[in-house]
Design a protein around this motif. Structure first.
Motif, PDB file in Angstrom:
ATOM      1  N   TYR A   1      35.078  -5.272 -32.063  1.00 47.58           N
ATOM      2  CA  TYR A   1      35.006  -3.848 -32.421  1.00 47.58           C
ATOM      3  C   TYR A   1      36.091  -3.108 -31.660  1.00 47.58           C
ATOM      4  O   TYR A   1      36.121  -3.147 -30.433  1.00 47.58           O
TER       5      TYR A   1
ATOM      6  N   ALA B   1      39.190   0.810 -35.809  1.00 47.21           N
ATOM      7  CA  ALA B   1      39.376   2.247 -36.020  1.00 47.21           C
ATOM      8  C   ALA B   1      40.588   2.473 -36.908  1.00 47.21           C
ATOM      9  O   ALA B   1      41.606   1.780 -36.791  1.00 47.21           O
TER      10      ALA B   1
ATOM     11  N   GLN C   1      41.364   4.554 -25.919  1.00 40.85           N
ATOM     12  CA  GLN C   1      40.699   3.720 -26.920  1.00 40.85           C
ATOM     13  C   GLN C   1      40.253   2.389 -26.331  1.00 40.85           C
ATOM     14  O   GLN C   1      41.016   1.706 -25.668  1.00 40.85           O
TER      15      GLN C   1
ATOM     16  N   SER D   1      35.277   5.122 -36.103  1.00 39.59           N
ATOM     17  CA  SER D   1      34.658   4.414 -34.981  1.00 39.59           C
ATOM     18  C   SER D   1      33.152   4.631 -34.937  1.00 39.59           C
ATOM     19  O   SER D   1      32.385   3.703 -34.674  1.00 39.59           O
TER      20      SER D   1
ATOM     21  N   SER E   1      37.417   0.538 -31.152  1.00 40.53           N
ATOM     22  CA  SER E   1      37.093   1.941 -31.395  1.00 40.53           C
ATOM     23  C   SER E   1      38.281   2.817 -31.036  1.00 40.53           C
ATOM     24  O   SER E   1      39.216   2.379 -30.365  1.00 40.53           O
TER      25      SER E   1
END
Lengths: 251, 235
Positions: free
Chosen positions: A78, A32, A214, A62, A80
């Motif tokens: 990943y 992100a 997050q 994201s 986000s």
């Protein structure tokens, strides 16, 4: 056709050298963009603790990453700016639930890049011609910004003056370039890094929007699963969390 | 400037050009020498990437190549890695989006080849493939070179489709044009400036080369002297 000959020579060369550099354990991370300035420091920490791991990062919104991952984008890790998108990736069967983790809480600020206001508040948006926010359709910071505008009763007044960045760092760029007067962006982008001494900012009270908790996930298809987990562990380690705290993230 | 991105861009542009030249020769020959009532439709299809927004092309490609599509699934099960967001996916996207840049200069060159020469060749018993290779192509050398140069240059300059289908992955799909976009978003203006300057000089050189080739081909020469070739640059 010397041009064509040169092309073919270049291709022959590319075939031998393309894989030469990839002896390291590669982790392809979709991160992100509120981590745009903080994450390079995390990578330095990874290099210190695991010199054999090569982290290759793509920064973006994201939600766009989630779409890309669902369409088969080759990412291993990943990160986000919310917890819902990684959970969707799990629901779609591309990662297991046990791999979900939470790594920080983000904070939202009103940023006046010119520094004309000593303490810009969300109400100062009334006097701005153009207000930059991230695209709420796929950027969690954009969603938070819109919620904050709604809770402050400002959205109906300002609706026509909003411009939308693809992600939160492009939103900052809109304001920094002068295209927008103020921006509602991540604290992590203005507290440290290249924008640290530009303009003024104040935090938007966290009760005006859903908390920006997050989360992230290591994907099942990760090329090197343990390497991706090591990067996650560094992020969650006390030293990693200390870096995030320096960039204004909360636990 | 990001060397990985430069290398990736050159590899992508080179492969795209080789594939496009191989495709453009038969396509242009068919459009030039096999004119029927439906030929304009085919020409329009070839020219589509010129006018379609890159997002439309990118959307269709994403749907066609993604892991939910039959092609995407077949590719993943055959080669073990997905097609979207990969170098091979980018290659398919670039071939489609640069197709008109390869076909048009060649098509213009083919249509200005004297019909008498083509008729002479076929009358003497050479088939169409042989006539194209031995007669039409040698007379269309500058058109062919323009095709190659423009296909290469347009691939280097491609942005929208690559961003949508490629996803900006370092070393895999982050080309130079994407790198500029990424640097600007990272406030790394010095990197954006050097890459942009490189692309500016490169594009200027490419266009100068193209115009030089076109100028040379329009200078009267032997048989073709009474059939001047029109100067074509599609941009």
């Amino acid at each position: 056709m010397p041009f064509i000959a040169a092309l073919i020579a270049a291709l022959a060369l590319s075939a031998c050298s393309a894989d030469a550099a990839s002896q390291d354990r590669v982790v392809r991370a979709a991160v992100a963009s509120d981590l745009r300035f903080a994450f390079p420091e995390i990578i330095e920490l990874v290099q210190e603790e695991h010199p054999d791991i090569d982290v290759r990062v793509t920064y973006g919104s994201s939600g766009q990453f989630m779409t890309q991952i669902l369409n088969g984008a080759p990412f291993d890790l990943y990160l986000s700016a919310d917890q819902a998108y990684p959970a969707t990736v799990v629901d779609e069967g591309l990662a297991s639930e046990g791999q979900l983790f939470r790594y920080a809480r983000g904070r939202l600020v009103v940023w006046d890049p010119q520094g004309t206001l000593a303490t810009p508040t969300i109400d100062d948006a009334r006097n701005a011609n153009t207000i930059a926010v991230a695209n709420p359709r796929h950027a969690p910071y954009g969603r938070a910004a819109m919620e904050a505008l709604i809770s402050s009763g400002l959205l109906s007044v300002l609706e026509d003056r909003l411009v939308f960045g693809e992600n939160v760092s492009q939103t900052a760029e809109f304001a920094q370039s002068g295209a927008a007067d103020i921006a509602l962006i991540a604290l992590s982008l203005v507290i440290s890094g290249p924008l640290a001494n530009t303009g003024t900012w104040t935090e938007i009270p966290q009760d005006l929007f859903e908390p920006l908790d997050q989360g992230g996930v290591v994907l099942d298809e990760a090329q090197d699963f343990t390497a991706a987990q090591s990067v996650r562990d560094v992020l969650l380690s006390p030293r990693g969390q200390e870096i995030l705290a320096r960039y204004g993230f909360e636990d | 400037m990001d060397i990985d991105a430069l290398w990736l861009t050159l590899r992508l542009a080179a492969l795209t050009t080789v594939i496009l030249i191989a495709l453009a020769i038969p396509i242009a020959a068919w459009l030039a020498f096999h004119r029927r009532f439906y030929t304009p439709v085919l020409e329009a299809i070839v020219a589509l990437p010129l006018v379609l927004p890159p997002t439309v092309l990118g959307y269709y490609l994403l749907v066609a190549l993604g892991s939910q599509s039959p092609l995407g699934q077949w590719w993943t099960s055959t080669f073990g890695s997905p097609l979207a967001f990969s170098f091979n996916g980018l290659l398919i996207a670039s071939v489609i989006s640069s197709l008109p840049f390869a076909v048009h200069p060649l098509l213009t060159a083919f249509t200005s080849v004297p019909t008498k020469l083509l008729q002479a060749s076929t009358t003497l018993g050479a088939g169409w493939p042989r006539t194209i290779v031995k007669v039409a192509l040698p007379l269309s050398r500058s058109g062919l070179a323009t095709s190659a140069v423009l296909a290469f240059a347009h691939t280097v300059g491609e942005f929208g489709v690559i961003l949508m289908v490629g996803g900006n992955i370092p070393g895999q799909t982050r080309t130079l044009s994407i790198d500029v976009y990424d640097s600007v978003q990272a406030f790394d203006y010095s990197s954006a400036a050097s890459t942009s300057a490189f692309l500016l000089v490169f594009s200027l050189l490419v266009l100068t080369t193209t115009y030089t080739l076109n100028y040379r081909s329009s200078v009267p020469r032997q048989l073709a002297s009474s059939y001047p070739q029109p100067v074509t640059v599609i941009q």
